[in-house]
Design a protein around this motif. Structure first.
Motif, PDB file in Angstrom:
ATOM      1  N   ASP A  10       0.851  -1.189   0.000  1.00 39.66           N
ATOM      2  CA  ASP A  10       0.000   0.000   0.000  1.00 39.66           C
ATOM      3  C   ASP A  10       0.891   1.244   0.000  1.00 39.66           C
ATOM      4  OD1 ASP A  10      -1.781   2.046   0.443  1.00 39.66           O
ATOM      5  OD2 ASP A  10      -2.874   1.020   2.026  1.00 39.66           O
ATOM      6  N   PRO A  11       0.779   2.122  -0.982  1.00 38.16           N
ATOM      7  CA  PRO A  11       1.641   3.316  -1.010  1.00 38.16           C
ATOM      8  C   PRO A  11       1.407   4.252   0.162  1.00 38.16           C
ATOM      9  CG  PRO A  11      -0.084   3.472  -2.679  1.00 38.16           C
ATOM     10  CD  PRO A  11      -0.136   2.068  -2.143  1.00 38.16           C
ATOM     11  N   GLU A  17      -0.745  -4.568   2.606  1.00 36.30           N
ATOM     12  CA  GLU A  17      -0.899  -4.793   1.177  1.00 36.30           C
ATOM     13  C   GLU A  17      -2.285  -4.326   0.760  1.00 36.30           C
ATOM     14  OE1 GLU A  17      -0.150  -8.926   0.691  1.00 36.30           O
ATOM     15  OE2 GLU A  17       1.958  -8.634   0.260  1.00 36.30           O
ATOM     16  N   ARG A  18      -2.394  -3.848  -0.487  1.00 36.25           N
ATOM     17  CA  ARG A  18      -3.662  -3.282  -0.970  1.00 36.25           C
ATOM     18  C   ARG A  18      -3.965  -3.848  -2.342  1.00 36.25           C
ATOM     19  NH1 ARG A  18      -4.846   3.245  -0.815  1.00 36.25           N
ATOM     20  NH2 ARG A  18      -7.014   3.209  -1.506  1.00 36.25           N
ATOM     21  N   TRP A  19      -5.249  -4.037  -2.637  1.00 36.04           N
ATOM     22  CA  TRP A  19      -5.660  -4.636  -3.909  1.00 36.04           C
ATOM     23  C   TRP A  19      -5.688  -3.587  -5.012  1.00 36.04           C
ATOM     24  CZ3 TRP A  19      -6.033  -9.435  -5.627  1.00 36.04           C
ATOM     25  CH2 TRP A  19      -6.638  -9.650  -6.867  1.00 36.04           C
ATOM     26  N   TRP A  20      -4.927  -3.865  -6.087  1.00 35.28           N
ATOM     27  CA  TRP A  20      -4.897  -3.049  -7.305  1.00 35.28           C
ATOM     28  C   TRP A  20      -5.745  -3.768  -8.332  1.00 35.28           C
ATOM     29  CZ3 TRP A  20      -3.567   1.536  -9.216  1.00 35.28           C
ATOM     30  CH2 TRP A  20      -3.380   1.678 -10.590  1.00 35.28           C
ATOM     31  N   ASP A  21      -6.846  -3.140  -8.825  1.00 39.56           N
ATOM     32  CA  ASP A  21      -7.790  -3.836  -9.708  1.00 39.56           C
ATOM     33  C   ASP A  21      -7.398  -3.772 -11.179  1.00 39.56           C
ATOM     34  OD1 ASP A  21      -8.398  -1.276 -10.529  1.00 39.56           O
ATOM     35  OD2 ASP A  21     -10.433  -1.255  -9.710  1.00 39.56           O
ATOM     36  N   GLY A  22      -6.194  -3.283 -11.442  1.00 41.99           N
ATOM     37  CA  GLY A  22      -5.735  -3.175 -12.819  1.00 41.99           C
ATOM     38  C   GLY A  22      -5.782  -1.761 -13.360  1.00 41.99           C
ATOM     39  N   ARG A  30      -4.874  -5.797   3.482  1.00 41.47           N
ATOM     40  CA  ARG A  30      -4.584  -6.933   4.332  1.00 41.47           C
ATOM     41  C   ARG A  30      -3.154  -6.794   4.858  1.00 41.47           C
ATOM     42  NH1 ARG A  30      -3.494 -12.079   0.237  1.00 41.47           N
ATOM     43  NH2 ARG A  30      -1.476 -11.371  -0.529  1.00 41.47           N
ATOM     44  N   ALA A  31      -2.880  -7.508   5.936  1.00 40.59           N
ATOM     45  CA  ALA A  31      -1.524  -7.513   6.482  1.00 40.59           C
ATOM     46  C   ALA A  31      -0.688  -8.541   5.740  1.00 40.59           C
ATOM     47  CB  ALA A  31      -1.554  -7.845   7.963  1.00 40.59           C
ATOM     48  N   PRO A  32       0.538  -8.190   5.354  1.00 35.58           N
ATOM     49  CA  PRO A  32       1.402  -9.186   4.700  1.00 35.58           C
ATOM     50  C   PRO A  32       1.657 -10.346   5.624  1.00 35.58           C
ATOM     51  CG  PRO A  32       2.308  -6.959   4.495  1.00 35.58           C
ATOM     52  CD  PRO A  32       1.183  -6.890   5.487  1.00 35.58           C
ATOM     53  N   GLU A  33       1.697 -11.552   5.048  1.00 36.21           N
ATOM     54  CA  GLU A  33       1.962 -12.725   5.861  1.00 36.21           C
ATOM     55  C   GLU A  33       3.432 -13.054   5.799  1.00 36.21           C
ATOM     56  OE1 GLU A  33      -0.556 -15.929   4.840  1.00 36.21           O
ATOM     57  OE2 GLU A  33      -2.395 -14.772   5.045  1.00 36.21           O
ATOM     58  N   GLU A  96       4.791 -20.910  -4.187  1.00 38.32           N
ATOM     59  CA  GLU A  96       3.772 -19.934  -3.882  1.00 38.32           C
ATOM     60  C   GLU A  96       3.417 -19.123  -5.121  1.00 38.32           C
ATOM     61  OE1 GLU A  96       3.168 -21.373  -0.337  1.00 38.32           O
ATOM     62  OE2 GLU A  96       2.088 -19.636  -1.128  1.00 38.32           O
ATOM     63  N   PRO A  97       2.177 -18.676  -5.244  1.00 36.91           N
ATOM     64  CA  PRO A  97       1.782 -17.893  -6.409  1.00 36.91           C
ATOM     65  C   PRO A  97       2.387 -16.497  -6.363  1.00 36.91           C
ATOM     66  CG  PRO A  97       0.001 -17.991  -4.811  1.00 36.91           C
ATOM     67  CD  PRO A  97       1.073 -18.926  -4.327  1.00 36.91           C
ATOM     68  N   THR A  98       2.473 -15.893  -7.526  1.00 40.55           N
ATOM     69  CA  THR A  98       2.919 -14.511  -7.606  1.00 40.55           C
ATOM     70  C   THR A  98       1.815 -13.628  -7.051  1.00 40.55           C
ATOM     71  OG1 THR A  98       1.965 -14.248  -9.789  1.00 40.55           O
ATOM     72  CG2 THR A  98       4.229 -15.052  -9.685  1.00 40.55           C
ATOM     73  N   PRO A  99       2.115 -12.347  -6.752  1.00 41.40           N
ATOM     74  CA  PRO A  99       1.082 -11.474  -6.211  1.00 41.40           C
ATOM     75  C   PRO A  99      -0.156 -11.390  -7.073  1.00 41.40           C
ATOM     76  CG  PRO A  99       3.244 -10.466  -5.961  1.00 41.40           C
ATOM     77  CD  PRO A  99       3.443 -11.715  -6.760  1.00 41.40           C
ATOM     78  N   GLU A 100       0.001 -11.479  -8.403  1.00 42.50           N
ATOM     79  CA  GLU A 100      -1.175 -11.385  -9.259  1.00 42.50           C
ATOM     80  C   GLU A 100      -2.145 -12.540  -9.026  1.00 42.50           C
ATOM     81  OE1 GLU A 100       1.935 -11.090 -10.117  1.00 42.50           O
ATOM     82  OE2 GLU A 100       2.253  -9.794 -11.846  1.00 42.50           O
ATOM     83  N   ALA A 101      -1.627 -13.714  -8.622  1.00 45.82           N
ATOM     84  CA  ALA A 101      -2.477 -14.895  -8.490  1.00 45.82           C
ATOM     85  C   ALA A 101      -2.692 -15.299  -7.042  1.00 45.82           C
ATOM     86  CB  ALA A 101      -1.844 -16.064  -9.240  1.00 45.82           C
TER      87      ALA A 101
END
Length: 299
Positions: A10-11, A17-22, A30-33, A96-101
């Motif tokens: 999140d800037p 962390e924050r969701w970027w919808d594209g 959410r809190a980074p794990e 583990e998946p990349t952030p996009e997935a």
């Protein structure tokens, strides 16, 4: 180039962390794990029957930079927004998946949820509850909003916490046996002494079992035990140990602990049941469960 939808730092809050919808940032955070370190051995005065190891999900590292867009007119300005651009390089041995997935895109029409990626479940984030920030304990998935000075005169306390862990250091698989074995440790950890040996509530004086029995959680047959704990200082509170089989991997038992302060400042006790009823497997919003639901054998 605009990065694809996904979770990014999140800037406006680097610890989240924050969701970027594209195309733009959403309000989903959410809190980074991060990997958790198992607590040192030893007891708190009562025998710990179940050994629990906290594990975390290792997220793929991303190098994030921001492109800042500013707008304004007539001498005024608008809030700066940052669009993430990233170079994602998974580690060679990471599955583990990349952030996009890493998660499906949250919908603005859906209630807020908290993800436990390790156990493949989500929790509902009820009113008055927030994602954990600056919490020393491991495996916390949500807390009540705000803190207060502990009744024992040392430390800072929260009126409510919810933990989610995987039971890994025992061959016992029965949710009933595990829940009954864990509740004593749950009371100690919450209201007797903290990891530094401080009696934040003056110590536990007594407890009373107020609820126990089978419960359906995310379509799985689980078991819960709830105690009312009385402390030397302050109103005391309630602790609950809930255990059910995971629906992913080896189906290791999942332990969810609830810690609710009693008294008018504590969260509604009914939130324990509401949170339990709202636990879902990833991608399965229709899977029912919760206190009072019919229970069938695990799949």
């Amino acid at each position: 180039m605009t990065p694809p939808p996904g979770w990014y730092p999140d800037p406006h809050g680097p610890h989240l962390e924050r969701w970027w919808d594209g195309t733009a940032w959403t309000e989903h955070r959410r809190a980074p794990e991060a990997p958790a370190t198992p607590p040192p051995g030893g007891g708190t005065g009562r025998t710990k029957v179940v050994a629990l190891t906290a594990t975390g999900v290792v997220l793929v590292a991303a190098i994030v930079t921001g492109a800042v867009a500013l707008g304004g007119g007539d001498g005024g300005g608008t809030e700066a927004t940052t669009a993430p651009t990233s170079t994602v390089e998974p580690s060679p041995d990471s599955s583990e998946p990349t952030p996009e997935a890493s998660a499906s895109e949250p919908s603005a029409d859906d209630p807020a949820i908290v993800e436990d990626q390790l156990n493949g479940i989500t929790f509902p984030l009820l009113d008055g509850w927030v994602l954990p920030q600056y919490v020393a304990q491991d495996d916390v998935v949500m807390t009540t909003d705000g803190t207060y000075d502990c009744p024992g005169g040392v430390g800072v306390c929260r009126h409510g916490l919810v933990f989610s862990r995987t039971v890994t250091e025992t061959d016992e698989k029965s949710p009933e046996a595990l829940a009954k074995a864990d509740i004593d440790a749950a009371a100690d950890d919450a209201y007797d002494r903290d990891a530094l040996g401080r009696e934040l509530y003056g110590g536990v004086e007594s407890h009373q079992q107020v609820k126990s029995g089978p419960v359906a959680v995310a379509g799985r047959a689980g078991y819960l035990v709830r105690w009312r704990v009385r402390t030397a200082k302050g109103p005391g509170g309630y602790v609950q140990s809930l255990v059910f089989p995971s629906s992913v991997g080896t189906e290791s038992p999942v332990l969810v602990r609830y810690v609710f302060d009693a008294g008018q400042d504590g969260p509604p006790l009914a939130d324990m049941d509401r949170i339990t009823e709202g636990i879902r497997p990833f991608g399965d919003a229709d899977t029912g469960g919760g206190v009072g639901s019919s229970i069938g054998p695990p799949d």
